[in-house]
Scaffold this motif. Structure first.
Motif, PDB file in Angstrom:
ATOM      1  N   GLY A 251     -22.267 -12.069 -35.031  1.00 27.91           N
ATOM      2  CA  GLY A 251     -23.504 -12.085 -35.809  1.00 27.91           C
ATOM      3  C   GLY A 251     -24.165 -10.742 -36.032  1.00 27.91           C
ATOM      4  O   GLY A 251     -25.075 -10.623 -36.820  1.00 27.91           O
ATOM      5  N   THR A 252     -23.724  -9.696 -35.348  1.00 29.34           N
ATOM      6  CA  THR A 252     -24.368  -8.400 -35.470  1.00 29.34           C
ATOM      7  C   THR A 252     -23.743  -7.625 -36.615  1.00 29.34           C
ATOM      8  O   THR A 252     -22.539  -7.564 -36.743  1.00 29.34           O
ATOM      9  CB  THR A 252     -24.212  -7.609 -34.155  1.00 29.34           C
ATOM     10  N   SER A 253     -24.578  -7.006 -37.441  1.00 35.86           N
ATOM     11  CA  SER A 253     -24.040  -6.250 -38.576  1.00 35.86           C
ATOM     12  C   SER A 253     -23.677  -4.837 -38.147  1.00 35.86           C
ATOM     13  O   SER A 253     -24.210  -4.312 -37.173  1.00 35.86           O
ATOM     14  CB  SER A 253     -25.049  -6.207 -39.719  1.00 35.86           C
ATOM     15  N   ALA A 254     -22.803  -4.209 -38.896  1.00 36.12           N
ATOM     16  CA  ALA A 254     -22.311  -2.872 -38.567  1.00 36.12           C
ATOM     17  C   ALA A 254     -23.433  -1.860 -38.456  1.00 36.12           C
ATOM     18  O   ALA A 254     -23.379  -0.970 -37.620  1.00 36.12           O
ATOM     19  CB  ALA A 254     -21.310  -2.427 -39.627  1.00 36.12           C
ATOM     20  N   SER A 255     -24.452  -1.967 -39.283  1.00 37.83           N
ATOM     21  CA  SER A 255     -25.517  -0.970 -39.274  1.00 37.83           C
ATOM     22  C   SER A 255     -26.289  -0.982 -37.961  1.00 37.83           C
ATOM     23  O   SER A 255     -26.982  -0.029 -37.641  1.00 37.83           O
ATOM     24  CB  SER A 255     -26.466  -1.211 -40.442  1.00 37.83           C
TER      25      SER A 255
ATOM     26  N   VAL B 163     -18.663   2.391 -35.931  1.00 36.88           N
ATOM     27  CA  VAL B 163     -17.840   3.067 -36.934  1.00 36.88           C
ATOM     28  C   VAL B 163     -16.708   2.142 -37.378  1.00 36.88           C
ATOM     29  O   VAL B 163     -16.458   1.968 -38.575  1.00 36.88           O
ATOM     30  CB  VAL B 163     -17.274   4.393 -36.380  1.00 36.88           C
ATOM     31  N   ILE B 164     -16.035   1.536 -36.424  1.00 36.24           N
ATOM     32  CA  ILE B 164     -14.930   0.624 -36.750  1.00 36.24           C
ATOM     33  C   ILE B 164     -15.452  -0.561 -37.553  1.00 36.24           C
ATOM     34  O   ILE B 164     -14.857  -0.955 -38.557  1.00 36.24           O
ATOM     35  CB  ILE B 164     -14.200   0.170 -35.465  1.00 36.24           C
ATOM     36  N   ASP B 165     -16.578  -1.124 -37.129  1.00 37.09           N
ATOM     37  CA  ASP B 165     -17.158  -2.260 -37.842  1.00 37.09           C
ATOM     38  C   ASP B 165     -17.562  -1.862 -39.261  1.00 37.09           C
ATOM     39  O   ASP B 165     -17.389  -2.628 -40.208  1.00 37.09           O
ATOM     40  CB  ASP B 165     -18.365  -2.796 -37.061  1.00 37.09           C
TER      41      ASP B 165
ATOM     42  N   LEU C  73     -10.377  -3.799 -44.275  1.00 40.14           N
ATOM     43  CA  LEU C  73      -9.346  -3.584 -43.266  1.00 40.14           C
ATOM     44  C   LEU C  73      -9.771  -4.257 -41.970  1.00 40.14           C
ATOM     45  O   LEU C  73     -10.961  -4.458 -41.732  1.00 40.14           O
ATOM     46  CB  LEU C  73      -9.152  -2.086 -43.009  1.00 40.14           C
ATOM     47  N   ARG C  74      -8.811  -4.616 -41.138  1.00 36.97           N
ATOM     48  CA  ARG C  74      -9.118  -5.206 -39.842  1.00 36.97           C
ATOM     49  C   ARG C  74      -8.514  -4.326 -38.757  1.00 36.97           C
ATOM     50  O   ARG C  74      -7.314  -4.065 -38.763  1.00 36.97           O
ATOM     51  CB  ARG C  74      -8.539  -6.632 -39.721  1.00 36.97           C
ATOM     52  N   ALA C  75      -9.364  -3.858 -37.850  1.00 36.70           N
ATOM     53  CA  ALA C  75      -8.896  -3.009 -36.745  1.00 36.70           C
ATOM     54  C   ALA C  75      -8.166  -3.864 -35.720  1.00 36.70           C
ATOM     55  O   ALA C  75      -8.519  -5.019 -35.491  1.00 36.70           O
ATOM     56  CB  ALA C  75     -10.084  -2.315 -36.096  1.00 36.70           C
TER      57      ALA C  75
ATOM     58  N   GLY D  81      -8.156  -1.928 -27.839  1.00 38.67           N
ATOM     59  CA  GLY D  81      -9.143  -1.812 -26.775  1.00 38.67           C
ATOM     60  C   GLY D  81     -10.545  -1.454 -27.207  1.00 38.67           C
ATOM     61  O   GLY D  81     -11.438  -1.344 -26.384  1.00 38.67           O
ATOM     62  N   TRP D  82     -10.793  -1.289 -28.492  1.00 37.21           N
ATOM     63  CA  TRP D  82     -12.122  -0.873 -28.951  1.00 37.21           C
ATOM     64  C   TRP D  82     -13.185  -1.927 -28.741  1.00 37.21           C
ATOM     65  O   TRP D  82     -14.367  -1.629 -28.731  1.00 37.21           O
ATOM     66  CB  TRP D  82     -12.084  -0.436 -30.411  1.00 37.21           C
ATOM     67  N   LYS D  83     -12.768  -3.168 -28.535  1.00 31.09           N
ATOM     68  CA  LYS D  83     -13.736  -4.254 -28.362  1.00 31.09           C
ATOM     69  C   LYS D  83     -13.846  -4.691 -26.896  1.00 31.09           C
ATOM     70  O   LYS D  83     -14.483  -5.677 -26.591  1.00 31.09           O
ATOM     71  CB  LYS D  83     -13.314  -5.433 -29.237  1.00 31.09           C
ATOM     72  N   GLU D  84     -13.234  -3.935 -26.004  1.00 28.07           N
ATOM     73  CA  GLU D  84     -13.294  -4.255 -24.575  1.00 28.07           C
ATOM     74  C   GLU D  84     -14.721  -4.056 -24.062  1.00 28.07           C
ATOM     75  O   GLU D  84     -15.472  -3.272 -24.632  1.00 28.07           O
ATOM     76  CB  GLU D  84     -12.345  -3.360 -23.780  1.00 28.07           C
ATOM     77  N   PRO D  85     -15.101  -4.742 -22.969  1.00 27.49           N
ATOM     78  CA  PRO D  85     -16.425  -4.492 -22.386  1.00 27.49           C
ATOM     79  C   PRO D  85     -16.596  -3.004 -22.111  1.00 27.49           C
ATOM     80  O   PRO D  85     -15.635  -2.294 -21.813  1.00 27.49           O
ATOM     81  CB  PRO D  85     -16.404  -5.301 -21.090  1.00 27.49           C
ATOM     82  N   ARG D  86     -17.808  -2.533 -22.235  1.00 23.97           N
ATOM     83  CA  ARG D  86     -18.075  -1.096 -22.191  1.00 23.97           C
ATOM     84  C   ARG D  86     -17.530  -0.427 -20.928  1.00 23.97           C
ATOM     85  O   ARG D  86     -17.042   0.694 -20.980  1.00 23.97           O
ATOM     86  CB  ARG D  86     -19.572  -0.841 -22.313  1.00 23.97           C
ATOM     87  N   SER D  87     -17.587  -1.086 -19.811  1.00 26.35           N
ATOM     88  CA  SER D  87     -17.108  -0.473 -18.566  1.00 26.35           C
ATOM     89  C   SER D  87     -15.603  -0.200 -18.608  1.00 26.35           C
ATOM     90  O   SER D  87     -15.105   0.663 -17.892  1.00 26.35           O
ATOM     91  CB  SER D  87     -17.452  -1.357 -17.376  1.00 26.35           C
TER      92      SER D  87
END
Length: 166
Positions: free
Chosen positions: A47-51, A59-61, A69-71, A76-82
Motif C-alpha cells: 500500500g505504500t507509494s514509491a514517493s 529507488v527500486i520502487d 519493470l519488476r525488480a 535481497g532488496w526487500k529483506e528486513p532492514r537488519s
C-alpha cells in the motif's frame, strides 16, 4: 557550487539527449540515507507509494512504478532492514572518512542561507532539489515596548499566558 551546477547540467541534459535513454529519474543522495521506520510494514504490504519510501527500496520502487519493470526480490532488496545489504551505510565517521549528518545540515541556518544564495537553482531543480527554509532562531525573550504603560502591562500579561516558557 559552480562545478556542481555544471556537472548536474551536463549529466542530466546529456542523458536526456541520448537515444538509448528513455527515462531520467532524478535522485537526491540523501534520499538513500533517510531512515524508514515503516520499512517492515512496507515489505509485508503493497500500500505504500514509491514517493514515501527512502533508501534503495524507494529507488527500486520508483523505477518499477515509472517503467513497469519488476525488480528481482530474491536479490535481497526487500529483506528486513537488519538483513538488508541494499541500505546505505549510516552517516557518521568510518575510519578516517566523516560524512556530516544531513539532519544537522538542515538545521544549520548559516549553511542553508549560503546554499540558498549561491547554488544554481535551475540546475538543482533538474535533480529534484529546492531551496530550503532556514530554521527559525530560538526565542529567549519577548520585549514589549508600549506607548502607554497600562496597555503594555495588559499585553505582557496576555503574552506571558500564551508563552509561559519565555
Amino acid at each position: 557550487l559552480e562545478y556542481r551546477a555544471s556537472m548536474i547540467k551536463s549529466a542530466v541534459i546529456e542523458s536526456m539527449d541520448r537515444e538509448d535513454v528513455k527515462l531520467v529519474i532524478p535522485l537526491k543522495y540523501e534520499k538513500l540515507l533517510d531512515s524508514f521506520g515503516n520499512f517492515d510494514n512496507y515489505v509485508s504490504s503493497s500500500g505504500t507509494s514509491a514517493s514515501e519510501l527512502p533508501g534503495i527500496v524507494g529507488v527500486i520502487d520508483d523505477i518499477q512504478s515509472r517503467t513497469g519493470l519488476r525488480a528481482n526480490e530474491a536479490a535481497g532488496w526487500k529483506e528486513p532492514r537488519s538483513q538488508n545489504l541494499f541500505w546505505a551505510d549510516p552517516i557518521g565517521c568510518n575510519g578516517h572518512v566523516c560524512h556530516p549528518k544531513i539532519q544537522a545540515l538542515r538545521e544549520d541556518a548559516e549553511y542553508i542561507s549560503y546554499i540558498n544564495e549561491h547554488a544554481d537553482w535551475k540546475s538543482e531543480h533538474l535533480i529534484g532539489y529546492q531551496q530550503m527554509m532556514a530554521p527559525k532562531q530560538a526565542v529567549e525573550r519577548i520585549v514589549v515596548v508600549g506607548e502607554r504603560h497600562s496597555g503594555a502591562e495588559w499585553l505582557v500579561d496576555r503574552l506571558s499566558r500564551c508563552f509561559p516558557d519565555i
